[in-house]
Design a protein around this motif. Sequence first.
Motif, PDB file in Angstrom:
ATOM      1  N   ILE A  68       0.966  -1.009   0.084  1.00 38.81           N
ATOM      2  CA  ILE A  68       0.010  -0.005  -0.198  1.00 38.81           C
ATOM      3  C   ILE A  68       0.945   1.076   0.171  1.00 38.81           C
ATOM      4  O   ILE A  68       1.936   1.355   0.782  1.00 38.81           O
ATOM      5  N   SER A  69       0.670   2.196  -1.105  1.00 36.15           N
ATOM      6  CA  SER A  69       1.861   3.081  -1.118  1.00 36.15           C
ATOM      7  C   SER A  69       1.552   4.291  -0.148  1.00 36.15           C
ATOM      8  O   SER A  69       0.313   4.500   0.339  1.00 36.15           O
ATOM      9  N   ASN A  70       2.517   4.970   0.086  1.00 42.16           N
ATOM     10  CA  ASN A  70       2.524   6.081   1.385  1.00 42.16           C
ATOM     11  C   ASN A  70       3.259   7.139   0.506  1.00 42.16           C
ATOM     12  O   ASN A  70       4.238   7.247   0.208  1.00 42.16           O
ATOM     13  N   PRO A  71       2.270   8.197   0.356  1.00 43.74           N
ATOM     14  CA  PRO A  71       1.027   8.747   1.167  1.00 43.74           C
ATOM     15  C   PRO A  71      -0.187   8.464   0.149  1.00 43.74           C
ATOM     16  O   PRO A  71      -1.322   8.600   0.511  1.00 43.74           O
ATOM     17  N   ARG A  72      -0.052   7.937  -0.960  1.00 43.31           N
ATOM     18  CA  ARG A  72      -1.018   7.955  -2.106  1.00 43.31           C
ATOM     19  C   ARG A  72      -1.969   6.880  -1.806  1.00 43.31           C
ATOM     20  O   ARG A  72      -3.384   7.071  -2.339  1.00 43.31           O
ATOM     21  N   LEU A  73      -1.653   5.724  -1.182  1.00 43.90           N
ATOM     22  CA  LEU A  73      -2.549   4.741  -0.760  1.00 43.90           C
ATOM     23  C   LEU A  73      -3.076   3.960  -1.893  1.00 43.90           C
ATOM     24  O   LEU A  73      -4.367   3.407  -1.862  1.00 43.90           O
ATOM     25  N   ASP A  74      -2.380   3.798  -2.901  1.00 42.15           N
ATOM     26  CA  ASP A  74      -2.615   2.895  -3.842  1.00 42.15           C
ATOM     27  C   ASP A  74      -2.369   1.482  -3.301  1.00 42.15           C
ATOM     28  O   ASP A  74      -1.353   1.235  -2.743  1.00 42.15           O
ATOM     29  N   VAL A  75      -3.339   0.232  -3.653  1.00 46.17           N
ATOM     30  CA  VAL A  75      -3.033  -1.144  -3.377  1.00 46.17           C
ATOM     31  C   VAL A  75      -2.472  -1.653  -4.714  1.00 46.17           C
ATOM     32  O   VAL A  75      -3.263  -1.678  -5.661  1.00 46.17           O
ATOM     33  N   ALA A  76      -1.145  -2.132  -4.447  1.00 45.78           N
ATOM     34  CA  ALA A  76      -0.899  -2.928  -5.438  1.00 45.78           C
ATOM     35  C   ALA A  76      -1.374  -4.269  -5.888  1.00 45.78           C
ATOM     36  O   ALA A  76      -1.495  -4.888  -4.905  1.00 45.78           O
ATOM     37  N   ASP A  77      -1.577  -4.593  -7.134  1.00 45.45           N
ATOM     38  CA  ASP A  77      -2.231  -5.988  -7.350  1.00 45.45           C
ATOM     39  C   ASP A  77      -0.930  -7.014  -7.485  1.00 45.45           C
ATOM     40  O   ASP A  77      -0.164  -7.201  -8.401  1.00 45.45           O
ATOM     41  N   ILE A  78      -0.208  -7.365  -6.409  1.00 47.30           N
ATOM     42  CA  ILE A  78       1.123  -8.016  -6.400  1.00 47.30           C
ATOM     43  C   ILE A  78       0.920  -9.283  -7.218  1.00 47.30           C
ATOM     44  O   ILE A  78       1.908  -9.552  -7.959  1.00 47.30           O
TER      45      ILE A  78
END
Length: 412
Positions: free
Chosen positions: A154-164
């Motif tokens: 989960i990216s900081n600070p954009r809060l994108d959730v990666a499809d791992i």
Amino acid sequence: MNWGFDTNAIHAGGQSQGDGVPTAIPIVQSASFSYDTATALEDVFAGRQRGYVYSRISNPTVTALEERFVALENGRAGVAFSSGMAAISATIESLCEAGDHLVASAGLFGGTLALFDEVLSRRGISVTWVDVTRHDDWKQAIQTNTRLLFVEAISNPRLDVADIPQLSAIATQYGVPLVVDNTLTTPYLGSLREMGAHVVVHCLGKYSSGSGSSVGGIAVDLGIFDWSTCQSKLVQVASKRFGAFGWVAALKKGVATHTGACLSPINAYFIMMGLESLSLRMARHCENALVLAKALADHPLVESVTYPGLPQHPHRAFVDQWYGGRGGAIVTLATRSKSDAFSWIDSLRLIRNASNLGDAKTLMIHPASTIYREASPDRRAMAGVTDTTLRLSVGIETVSDLLDDLFNRRAS
Ligand SMILES: *Cc1c(COP(=O)(O)O)cnc(C)c1O
């Protein structure tokens, strides 16, 4: 031992059997370790005997932490570092040399952004930035000299959730490892190994330590990448000698030992104490974050709320599938103006204005004037940071007290 997550968090790592063994992890605060005979020390240096010689290379308290964290990630082996940035930097250095390239998701943590932009370029390593959700762009960005893909869970600070799983499939197709920073999710929210990540890098000073007491980092091999096929020169050489442990050996012997960003034993101790309560804390962090994210939509100073645990977050389906619906504990808020953002921070009495995250205490910060102060407008935009953005790191306090503080409701 096939223990559950919470048992590993408390018992994995260090010595537990024997008479008179301390139940808390001993802090072995010693720079070096002596041997009775010259032959005994020669044997350790030659690798014929296991042993500690010097704490830049290894230390029993730090080893215990490495074992505990590797157990939590269900990984193969790991190396602890003095900070999360040191873990990321050493991981890149183990896989890339001058002339190499990596692909990274846009919107990374400010420190990682600066490392990639400013330091890697001086080392002759180039970076292509790609939106984490545009999987075709990832494929197109991969070159013959690409040595890894880098993403935040989960990216900081954009809060994108990666499809791992999707990114792992792409990495595997092109024969490069997928390196994932899971500082915001921790091993508690979901298993990166099951999702197909190859290497985890983690800032241990955040949720893992839990009380904001220490800085530390770790890099872990999750045990599913075939390092004998790795194109990185250091790993190729190490794989011939150390087989499946090729990457960890390259990282430890080829980079960490010589560059020296070792974790101190006392910080390893504090972080291990923190890990013992990781599950309990993360559950409360996520619960509190969801309550605040919902409530803050109605706050007079708030234009919009971003939180991966909210039903309307664009990546919520992934959060449901892989993180049990728990969106972590960072909430970002868009206010109307910088002055609104500043006066809100100034009005808080309980919530602290500080640049850390993952502390038991709730923290609020204005990223544009602090963490992203030096970043170019372009890089700020990539990270989703504007003058009106506030980042809230939700702690584990009584949630009604947090709401009262955020809404400035106080008994007079
Ligand atoms: C804090 C942080 C880091 C860096 O860790 P340090 O220990 O501060 O060097 C890396 N990635 C993320 C996502 C972070 O939040």
